[in-house]
Design an enzyme around this catalytic site. Structure first.
Site, PDB file in Angstrom:
ATOM      1  N   TYR A  16       0.713  -1.399   0.221  1.00  0.00           N
ATOM      2  CA  TYR A  16      -0.001  -0.393   0.249  1.00  0.00           C
ATOM      3  C   TYR A  16       0.934   1.309  -0.433  1.00  0.00           C
ATOM      4  O   TYR A  16       0.672   1.961   1.142  1.00  0.00           O
ATOM      5  CB  TYR A  16      -0.799  -0.306   1.454  1.00  0.00           C
ATOM      6  CG  TYR A  16      -1.659  -1.340   1.139  1.00  0.00           C
ATOM      7  CD1 TYR A  16      -2.996  -2.119   0.118  1.00  0.00           C
ATOM      8  CD2 TYR A  16      -1.243  -2.554   2.651  1.00  0.00           C
ATOM      9  CE1 TYR A  16      -3.751  -2.531   0.338  1.00  0.00           C
ATOM     10  CE2 TYR A  16      -2.538  -2.946   1.932  1.00  0.00           C
ATOM     11  CZ  TYR A  16      -3.025  -3.361   1.106  1.00  0.00           C
ATOM     12  OH  TYR A  16      -3.934  -5.659   1.947  1.00  0.00           O
ATOM     13  N   TYR A 148     -13.232  -7.212   5.064  1.00  0.00           N
ATOM     14  CA  TYR A 148     -11.668  -7.040   4.854  1.00  0.00           C
ATOM     15  C   TYR A 148     -11.767  -8.417   4.905  1.00  0.00           C
ATOM     16  O   TYR A 148     -11.166  -9.154   5.706  1.00  0.00           O
ATOM     17  CB  TYR A 148     -10.655  -6.570   5.744  1.00  0.00           C
ATOM     18  CG  TYR A 148      -9.612  -6.730   4.354  1.00  0.00           C
ATOM     19  CD1 TYR A 148      -9.220  -6.071   3.900  1.00  0.00           C
ATOM     20  CD2 TYR A 148      -8.049  -7.341   5.388  1.00  0.00           C
ATOM     21  CE1 TYR A 148      -7.989  -6.688   2.660  1.00  0.00           C
ATOM     22  CE2 TYR A 148      -6.802  -7.938   4.789  1.00  0.00           C
ATOM     23  CZ  TYR A 148      -6.979  -6.884   3.797  1.00  0.00           C
ATOM     24  OH  TYR A 148      -6.293  -8.003   3.038  1.00  0.00           O
ATOM     25  N   ASP A 249     -14.238 -16.677   8.464  1.00  0.00           N
ATOM     26  CA  ASP A 249     -13.020 -16.178   7.941  1.00  0.00           C
ATOM     27  C   ASP A 249     -12.311 -15.537   9.321  1.00  0.00           C
ATOM     28  O   ASP A 249     -12.457 -14.473   9.764  1.00  0.00           O
ATOM     29  CB  ASP A 249     -13.024 -15.011   6.984  1.00  0.00           C
ATOM     30  CG  ASP A 249     -11.364 -14.330   7.029  1.00  0.00           C
ATOM     31  OD1 ASP A 249     -10.562 -14.971   7.733  1.00  0.00           O
ATOM     32  OD2 ASP A 249     -11.660 -13.015   6.216  1.00  0.00           O
ATOM     33  N   LYS A 278      -2.519 -16.121   9.339  1.00  0.00           N
ATOM     34  CA  LYS A 278      -1.936 -15.327  10.432  1.00  0.00           C
ATOM     35  C   LYS A 278      -1.018 -16.143  11.673  1.00  0.00           C
ATOM     36  O   LYS A 278       0.078 -16.828  11.186  1.00  0.00           O
ATOM     37  CB  LYS A 278      -2.832 -14.193  11.166  1.00  0.00           C
ATOM     38  CG  LYS A 278      -3.030 -13.414   9.867  1.00  0.00           C
ATOM     39  CD  LYS A 278      -3.694 -12.329  10.382  1.00  0.00           C
ATOM     40  CE  LYS A 278      -3.890 -11.488   9.329  1.00  0.00           C
ATOM     41  NZ  LYS A 278      -2.967 -10.672   8.443  1.00  0.00           N
TER      42      LYS A 278
HETATM   43  C1  LIG Z   1      -9.678 -10.701   8.207  1.00  0.00           C
HETATM   44  C2  LIG Z   1      -8.692 -11.309   6.858  1.00  0.00           C
HETATM   45  N1  LIG Z   1      -9.016 -12.564   5.843  1.00  0.00           N
HETATM   46  C3  LIG Z   1      -7.925 -12.005   5.080  1.00  0.00           C
HETATM   47  C4  LIG Z   1      -6.896 -11.681   5.232  1.00  0.00           C
HETATM   48  C5  LIG Z   1      -5.889 -12.160   4.280  1.00  0.00           C
HETATM   49  O1  LIG Z   1      -4.874 -12.483   4.868  1.00  0.00           O
HETATM   50  P1  LIG Z   1      -3.340 -12.579   3.767  1.00  0.00           P
HETATM   51  O2  LIG Z   1      -2.905 -11.346   3.791  1.00  0.00           O
HETATM   52  O3  LIG Z   1      -2.115 -13.243   4.590  1.00  0.00           O
HETATM   53  O4  LIG Z   1      -3.273 -12.599   2.603  1.00  0.00           O
HETATM   54  C6  LIG Z   1      -6.680 -11.049   6.050  1.00  0.00           C
HETATM   55  C7  LIG Z   1      -5.640  -9.845   6.571  1.00  0.00           C
HETATM   56  O5  LIG Z   1      -5.354  -8.638   7.308  1.00  0.00           O
HETATM   57  C8  LIG Z   1      -7.438 -10.603   7.470  1.00  0.00           C
HETATM   58  O6  LIG Z   1      -7.891 -10.066   8.539  1.00  0.00           O
END
Ligand SMILES: Cc1ncc(COP(=O)(O)O)c(C=O)c1O
Length: 434
Positions: A16, A148, A249, A278
């Site tokens: 970014y 997100y 997610d 993560k």
């Molecule tokens: C809730 C959520 N889903 C998906 C992602 C994407 O994961 P990555 O950055 O490992 O591709 C993130 C990353 O911040 C996230 O917070």
């Protein structure tokens, strides 16, 4: 300027960023525990856990040992028709940790290499599931605003189209359905009308919806907002009623961050598909997983019609189930238990509440909120990023705000005096905004 930093400014594109502008950049030489050691000799207490991931701190002897032992055996091998012990053990562990009353909530684990890809896989599973049921019209995703889910194209399509960094891709991304953001505040009294917006979307569009995707309890990068568990329970019921799959997610919330191992367990609402990433490897390496329940697995395999997928899940990344990452993930899961993550997170939560709540009184602060090991100070106005990040570094802490949000989610091993340094730095910086 340090030569390495100069070379970075010249050659690398950071996340970014506009390479034509000078963005603050700090050169990390090493890291240990909750401290980042910069090349100029500065040490910083890390408030970010490298974006939710480094839950046990940096350079941890057990995680290092797991990586070293595995690298001497095999560091990577293709996962098509080959397998290995680290992945087998990890899948067993994940399925066991996501069991309730001796019953597994999920049947299979699909490994991939990043959170965004695990979301792609989840979406693909949902779409393939309905293909296999001969209902190809059910291919849209329904989600809520301010979500997100990552930066790849399907993940971006379910990320808020107006309030996110992906708004420029409107018209290019697959068109999905969006309900209003859940009313936020996890301690608010629940009202049935909080479901109205998403219920209306479901009633109107269920024939074209494959699945609902949502971050359970905490909306992360879309605003660090916490919402009521009842929302998720009702969503589960609506999905059953209207024949929709439910995807949670938990890439950010997984592995204890909100105070329960997985947010869905605290909410008592079990999805059909769960995305993890993560903190899965304690933030050591990139690895993600998409867990699917028996209904989804059997449903996809049922597709044996000619010209279709023939029951095969159509995904297979080169670095799927990387043995090094799986070995470290196994060690990280063991550490969670050994370290008593519940006690660690509860202590962080209590201290964050005590030390951040008084900041609420500042006239530039809109709201302070704390959940598990997440502390958020939402300002009334966006903060000046290029001023505030170096300011935090001067104060010996690593905190990287975005928009109006100054937030921390430290490693679980942080000591009370280190956490105090983080909260004091936030108070100090805000007091200088007058
Ligand atoms: C809730 C959520 N889903 C998906 C992602 C994407 O994961 P990555 O950055 O490992 O591709 C993130 C990353 O911040 C996230 O917070």
């Amino acid at each position: 300027m340090n030569k390495l930093l100069a070379a970075d400014y010249q050659n690398i594109w950071h996340p970014y960023t506009n390479t034509a502008t000078d963005n603050p950049l700090f050169l990390v030489d090493s890291a240990c525990g909750v401290e980042l050691h910069l090349a100029d000799g500065t040490s910083l207490i890390d408030g970010m856990s490298s974006w939710w991931a480094v839950i046990h701190g940096y350079n941890h002897p057990s995680l290092n040992q797991a990586a070293k032992a595995q690298i001497d055996k095999v560091s990577h091998v293709m996962f098509g028709s080959l397998t290995h012990e680290p992945a087998i053990k990890l899948a067993e562990q994940l399925l066991s940790l996501t069991s309730s009353h001796a019953k597994q909530d999920f049947a299979r684990v699909f490994f991939s290499d990043s959170g965004s890809v695990s979301v792609e896989v989840a979406i693909k599973m949902a779409i393939q599931y309905w293909f296999a049921q001969d209902r190809p019209k059910k291919h849209q995703l329904l989600t809520v605003r301010h979500g997100y889910h990552g930066d790849t194209f399907a993940a971006m399509s379910v990320t808020d189209p107006e309030n996110s960094m992906h708004s420029m891709f409107q018209g290019i991304l697959a068109e999905q359905l969006f309900a209003e953001i859940p009313v936020y505040g996890d301690d608010i009294a629940w009202r049935p009308e909080y479901m109205d917006s998403i219920k209306a979307q479901i009633e109107q569009h269920h024939q074209s919806i494959a699945a609902i995707i949502i971050e359970p309890l905490v909306q992360g990068a879309g605003g660090m907002k916490f919402y009521h568990a009842e929302y998720l329970r009702q969503l589960r019921q609506l999905c059953n009623q209207y024949e929709l799959l439910l995807i949670f997610d938990e890439i950010a919330t997984g592995f204890g961050r909100t105070g329960s191992l997985f947010a869905y367990q605290a909410a008592q609402a079990t999805p059909d598909i769960l995305c993890l990433g993560k903190a899965l490897t304690g933030g050591y390496m990139t690895l993600a997983a998409t867990l699917a329940n028996q209904k989804v697995v059997a449903g996809i395999h049922a597709d044996s019609q000619e010209g279709k997928a023939g029951g095969v899940l159509m995904h297979g990344p080169t670095f799927m189930a990387n043995p090094l990452a799986c070995a470290v993930a196994n060690a990280s899961l063991e550490l969670l238990q050994v370290n008593n993550w519940q006690r660690q997170v509860a202590a962080i939560e209590e201290q964050l509440k005590q030390q951040l709540t008084p900041i609420q009184a500042h006239k530039q602060v809109h709201e302070v909120r704390v959940k598990g090991a997440i502390g958020v100070v939402e300002m009334k106005q966006p903060v000046d990023f290029n001023w505030i990040v170096p300011k935090f570094v001067e104060l010996g802490v690593w905190i990287r705000p975005f928009g109006k949000l100054i937030y921390i989610m430290p490693p679980y091993i942080i000591k009370p005096e280190q956490l105090t340094k983080l909260t004091q730095a936030i108070a100090q910086v805000i007091s200088e905004m007058d």
